[in-house]
Structure formats: C-alpha cells, structure tokens
Design a protein around this motif. Sequence first.
Motif, PDB file in Angstrom:
ATOM      1  N   SER A 160      -9.647   5.543  46.809  1.00  0.00           N
ATOM      2  CA  SER A 160      -8.284   5.517  46.273  1.00  0.00           C
ATOM      3  C   SER A 160      -7.571   6.847  46.488  1.00  0.00           C
ATOM      4  O   SER A 160      -6.429   7.009  46.067  1.00  0.00           O
ATOM      5  N   HIS A 161      -8.227   7.785  47.184  1.00  0.00           N
ATOM      6  CA  HIS A 161      -7.615   9.087  47.408  1.00  0.00           C
ATOM      7  C   HIS A 161      -7.033   9.190  48.813  1.00  0.00           C
ATOM      8  O   HIS A 161      -7.406   8.428  49.717  1.00  0.00           O
ATOM      9  N   ASN A 162      -6.139  10.151  48.988  1.00  0.00           N
ATOM     10  CA  ASN A 162      -5.568  10.462  50.295  1.00  0.00           C
ATOM     11  C   ASN A 162      -6.510  11.439  51.004  1.00  0.00           C
ATOM     12  O   ASN A 162      -6.730  12.545  50.532  1.00  0.00           O
ATOM     13  N   PHE A 163      -7.083  11.010  52.124  1.00  0.00           N
ATOM     14  CA  PHE A 163      -8.066  11.835  52.825  1.00  0.00           C
ATOM     15  C   PHE A 163      -7.505  13.212  53.183  1.00  0.00           C
ATOM     16  O   PHE A 163      -8.231  14.208  53.183  1.00  0.00           O
ATOM     17  N   ALA A 164      -6.212  13.272  53.503  1.00  0.00           N
ATOM     18  CA  ALA A 164      -5.613  14.534  53.947  1.00  0.00           C
ATOM     19  C   ALA A 164      -5.372  15.501  52.795  1.00  0.00           C
ATOM     20  O   ALA A 164      -5.127  16.696  53.035  1.00  0.00           O
ATOM     21  N   LYS A 165      -5.468  15.011  51.565  1.00  0.00           N
ATOM     22  CA  LYS A 165      -5.120  15.857  50.416  1.00  0.00           C
ATOM     23  C   LYS A 165      -6.319  16.306  49.595  1.00  0.00           C
ATOM     24  O   LYS A 165      -6.155  16.898  48.530  1.00  0.00           O
ATOM     25  N   VAL A 166      -7.528  16.046  50.086  1.00  0.00           N
ATOM     26  CA  VAL A 166      -8.706  16.580  49.401  1.00  0.00           C
ATOM     27  C   VAL A 166      -9.319  17.644  50.305  1.00  0.00           C
ATOM     28  O   VAL A 166      -9.576  17.402  51.478  1.00  0.00           O
ATOM     29  N   ASN A 167      -9.510  18.805  49.758  1.00  0.00           N
ATOM     30  CA  ASN A 167      -9.968  19.944  50.539  1.00  0.00           C
ATOM     31  C   ASN A 167     -11.497  19.961  50.596  1.00  0.00           C
ATOM     32  O   ASN A 167     -12.157  20.788  49.966  1.00  0.00           O
ATOM     33  N   VAL A 168     -12.040  19.000  51.341  1.00  0.00           N
ATOM     34  CA  VAL A 168     -13.487  18.892  51.490  1.00  0.00           C
ATOM     35  C   VAL A 168     -13.808  18.611  52.952  1.00  0.00           C
ATOM     36  O   VAL A 168     -12.975  18.049  53.678  1.00  0.00           O
ATOM     37  N   PRO A 169     -14.997  18.986  53.412  1.00  0.00           N
ATOM     38  CA  PRO A 169     -15.337  18.806  54.834  1.00  0.00           C
ATOM     39  C   PRO A 169     -15.384  17.344  55.274  1.00  0.00           C
ATOM     40  O   PRO A 169     -15.022  17.027  56.401  1.00  0.00           O
ATOM     41  N   LYS A 170     -15.846  16.462  54.402  1.00  0.00           N
ATOM     42  CA  LYS A 170     -15.980  15.048  54.748  1.00  0.00           C
ATOM     43  C   LYS A 170     -15.259  14.212  53.685  1.00  0.00           C
ATOM     44  O   LYS A 170     -15.875  13.726  52.739  1.00  0.00           O
ATOM     45  N   PRO A 171     -13.956  14.016  53.856  1.00  0.00           N
ATOM     46  CA  PRO A 171     -13.180  13.350  52.795  1.00  0.00           C
ATOM     47  C   PRO A 171     -13.598  11.912  52.527  1.00  0.00           C
ATOM     48  O   PRO A 171     -13.330  11.384  51.447  1.00  0.00           O
ATOM     49  N   TRP A 172     -14.268  11.261  53.486  1.00  0.00           N
ATOM     50  CA  TRP A 172     -14.722   9.888  53.254  1.00  0.00           C
ATOM     51  C   TRP A 172     -15.896   9.828  52.284  1.00  0.00           C
ATOM     52  O   TRP A 172     -16.249   8.752  51.803  1.00  0.00           O
ATOM     53  N   LEU A 173     -16.510  10.980  51.974  1.00  0.00           N
ATOM     54  CA  LEU A 173     -17.591  11.007  50.994  1.00  0.00           C
ATOM     55  C   LEU A 173     -17.087  11.298  49.576  1.00  0.00           C
ATOM     56  O   LEU A 173     -17.861  11.246  48.624  1.00  0.00           O
ATOM     57  N   TYR A 174     -15.811  11.612  49.463  1.00  0.00           N
ATOM     58  CA  TYR A 174     -15.226  11.900  48.161  1.00  0.00           C
ATOM     59  C   TYR A 174     -15.254  10.633  47.305  1.00  0.00           C
ATOM     60  O   TYR A 174     -14.791   9.582  47.715  1.00  0.00           O
ATOM     61  N   GLN A 175     -15.784  10.746  46.105  1.00  0.00           N
ATOM     62  CA  GLN A 175     -15.960   9.590  45.226  1.00  0.00           C
ATOM     63  C   GLN A 175     -14.648   9.223  44.555  1.00  0.00           C
ATOM     64  O   GLN A 175     -14.138   9.944  43.716  1.00  0.00           O
ATOM     65  N   SER A 176     -14.104   8.049  44.915  1.00  0.00           N
ATOM     66  CA  SER A 176     -12.863   7.620  44.272  1.00  0.00           C
ATOM     67  C   SER A 176     -12.763   6.097  44.190  1.00  0.00           C
ATOM     68  O   SER A 176     -11.681   5.549  44.046  1.00  0.00           O
ATOM     69  N   GLY A 177     -13.915   5.409  44.265  1.00  0.00           N
ATOM     70  CA  GLY A 177     -13.910   3.953  44.318  1.00  0.00           C
ATOM     71  C   GLY A 177     -13.992   3.267  42.966  1.00  0.00           C
ATOM     72  O   GLY A 177     -14.368   3.867  41.959  1.00  0.00           O
ATOM     73  N   PHE A 178     -13.645   1.981  42.979  1.00  0.00           N
ATOM     74  CA  PHE A 178     -13.778   1.125  41.798  1.00  0.00           C
ATOM     75  C   PHE A 178     -13.628  -0.327  42.260  1.00  0.00           C
ATOM     76  O   PHE A 178     -13.997  -0.646  43.392  1.00  0.00           O
ATOM     77  N   THR A 179     -13.134  -1.220  41.421  1.00  0.00           N
ATOM     78  CA  THR A 179     -12.920  -2.617  41.794  1.00  0.00           C
ATOM     79  C   THR A 179     -11.538  -3.045  41.315  1.00  0.00           C
ATOM     80  O   THR A 179     -10.897  -2.334  40.531  1.00  0.00           O
ATOM     81  N   MET A 180     -11.088  -4.206  41.772  1.00  0.00           N
ATOM     82  CA  MET A 180      -9.765  -4.673  41.340  1.00  0.00           C
ATOM     83  C   MET A 180      -9.736  -6.194  41.220  1.00  0.00           C
ATOM     84  O   MET A 180     -10.518  -6.897  41.855  1.00  0.00           O
ATOM     85  N   VAL A 181      -8.820  -6.673  40.371  1.00  0.00           N
ATOM     86  CA  VAL A 181      -8.577  -8.106  40.188  1.00  0.00           C
ATOM     87  C   VAL A 181      -7.089  -8.351  40.387  1.00  0.00           C
ATOM     88  O   VAL A 181      -6.256  -7.694  39.752  1.00  0.00           O
ATOM     89  N   MET A 182      -6.748  -9.300  41.263  1.00  0.00           N
ATOM     90  CA  MET A 182      -5.356  -9.637  41.560  1.00  0.00           C
ATOM     91  C   MET A 182      -5.102 -11.087  41.183  1.00  0.00           C
ATOM     92  O   MET A 182      -5.919 -11.963  41.491  1.00  0.00           O
ATOM     93  N   ASP A 183      -4.009 -11.379  40.499  1.00  0.00           N
ATOM     94  CA  ASP A 183      -3.758 -12.743  40.038  1.00  0.00           C
ATOM     95  C   ASP A 183      -3.129 -13.597  41.140  1.00  0.00           C
ATOM     96  O   ASP A 183      -2.896 -13.135  42.268  1.00  0.00           O
ATOM     97  N   LYS A 184      -2.817 -14.852  40.821  1.00  0.00           N
ATOM     98  CA  LYS A 184      -2.307 -15.787  41.826  1.00  0.00           C
ATOM     99  C   LYS A 184      -0.909 -15.419  42.302  1.00  0.00           C
ATOM    100  O   LYS A 184      -0.431 -15.952  43.312  1.00  0.00           O
ATOM    101  N   ASN A 185      -0.249 -14.511  41.589  1.00  0.00           N
ATOM    102  CA  ASN A 185       1.072 -14.034  41.997  1.00  0.00           C
ATOM    103  C   ASN A 185       0.999 -12.715  42.752  1.00  0.00           C
ATOM    104  O   ASN A 185       2.019 -12.038  42.944  1.00  0.00           O
TER     105      ASN A 185
END
Length: 377
Positions: free
Chosen positions: A290-315
Amino acid sequence: MPNRRTFLKTSLMASAATAAFSPSANLVHAAANDVPADENLIGHGDFRYRVNKDWAQVNPFRFPIDNCHEMVQDSKGRLVMIGDDPRNNIIIFDKSGKILDSWGTYWPGGHGLTLVDEGGEDMLYVCESGWARSLQDGVTMVRQNGYVAKMTIDGKMIFTISHPMTVGAYTPEMLFQPTETAVAGNGDIYVADGYGSDFILRYDQHGKFIQKFGGRNNDDKNYNLVNAHGIALDNRDPANPRLIVTSRSQQSFKYFSLDGKWIKTVPLANLKICRPVIHGDQVYAGVCWSHNFAKVNVPKPWLYQSGFTMVMDKNDRVVSCPGGEQPIYEDGVLQTVNQDKARTFYHGHDVCIDEDDSVYVCQWNGERTAPVKLERV
C-alpha cells in the motif's frame, strides 16, 4: 449469525489480548506506535475478524514453506494451498489446520491456483509463473517462461498450456509468466500473463487458443493492463457473467465481458491488490503493498511491509480492510488506506473464504509463515 457475531464482538472488545507481533530484522518495517488494545480483532463495519496466526499446524522441517501464494477450498471442505517451495508445492489442510496431504515438486515459481468443479470432479489449474530462486545461491531470482497445468485434485496431470508463440499469439521474444486462471461455464480458460506480457489469453476447454486481449500499449487505454496479476469469473449476475482482472500496478480492477470487451475500471487508491476472490456479493483480495515505492528510503522498496486484505461490496466500494486502516470515501473516491499500526500482515497475496465466512490469508515474503486464519465475528 448476527447474534453470534454481536456476542463475539462484545466479548473480544472486553478482552485485553495484546500478543505482540515482532517481525525479524531482515524485512523493512515502518514504526509501530499506538497499537490497538486488541490487535487480534481487525476489519471494519460488518466485516470484522479475530486473528488466528497459529491456525496451521505445520512442521517446517517436514512441510517447508517459502511463499504461500494462493489457497482454494475443494468440494470436501479441504483447504488447498500452493507455494513455491518445490519440495511440496501443494499442501492440503483440513478446517482445523491439520495437514492432510502434500504433493508437487515441479513448480519453483508455483503461483496461481484455481479450482473448478467439472462434472462432479475437482480440477486444479496451476500457474507456474517462471520466477524461481537460483540453484547457485538460493537468493537470486531467475526469470524464465512459465506454463499452466490442469491437474486432478490428487496431482495427476491432464494437460498444459505453454508459451503462446506455439499458437501464434506471441512472438518468441515475448515473456510468458502466467499468474492466474479463470474458467467460464462453457469451459473456456482465461490465463492472466501477469508477470510476463500482461495479456489475457483465452483457450477452450481442451487448451485450444481462441483470442487475447489486454497488454500494455492499446490505443484505448482502458484495455491496458500493468501487472495483470489476477483474474476471476464474476457470476454475481447470472444473466451477465463477466471477468474481473487485476491491474496491480495501476491499483485497479478492470471488468471485461467474456469475449474481452472492456466494461469499467474500479480505481483502488493506493492498494496494490492481488487476485479478486468472489464470495457472496463481495469481492475479497490480498493487498500486497500500500506504499509508494519511490517514497520509501530503503534499498529494496518491494520488501517494505505494508500489506493487508480488503473487502469490496457489489457496488465496487471497499467496505473493510482487515489489517489496514478503515477505508474512507470522499466525493465517491477511495482515499489512501495504510497498513494498521499493529502490523498484522507482511504482504497479503491471496484470500480463501469458507462457508463460515472465515478468511484464510496467504502471504508473499511472509518469513515462511503458514496461512493466517481470520474468524468472522
């Protein structure tokens, strides 16, 4: 169910369970402040869950897990998981978390797992994505072409779908790294080439090529897909079946007709979602980042922990983000949603929802952890 959920909600809010989550130092983590009083209760509105990280009874020496990529439930109620450790690609759990079986030693990039009832028999469609760890150092990732395999539930190979150049759909230099499949009522197979060339490839039930759509460079930008990571058959309106396709790098789901006509795009703010999973009227998904890779000052931004889950309704409105902040809309537009301060998850990669509305969360780059169970309250 509503009475039971109300009782459980009251009981859980009154408890003081504060088991701390302490991820190891080899991943990049944001600061964890103001952790909720009960971090075992997550989600929003009518979609709230109790977290059970110890659900899976896994001996890591006997059943090693690298990445838990996806999970489905078969007709017997068993939970079937695919990972990319080729010592046991497929692990089958019962509802209590006990391992019943494991098989598969040939998918170092094991990724997509779709289950289809074909005439009363469970069939699995497996995507070998082509991403694998180097045999030399076990760390470097090697990128190569993948394939799709149709399997019986106990591991018998039926047929495979290989590089689309064999049917004239790709040129030889185009990468084919499939990540997901969906199967229509007439048996047509839709393959999402999410790590390769970003096309959706359609085949008949025997694996004969029909058409492709998507890709990245269309005159009509609505058809463009960037990291077409997931695809699902949407039968919520039986008279109008359609496809939901993930365009993860565009943070959106795109709806298409079964013959590949774009219907609409659902923007999802900053949520880099994985495959859509339809249960009842809702669409569920893992959020890998959920993060912007370009805005985290780390060598490997894809390893930055920012995940979770989501539920979307019929609309097409996100109504809950278990493991994340509460989703908020302003003028009909979803606003940025960040990971919760309890750091419940690493990187949400897939969800499986059972008949009790419990959600099983598979994680990429989750420190070799087994799926997490979320019990609806």
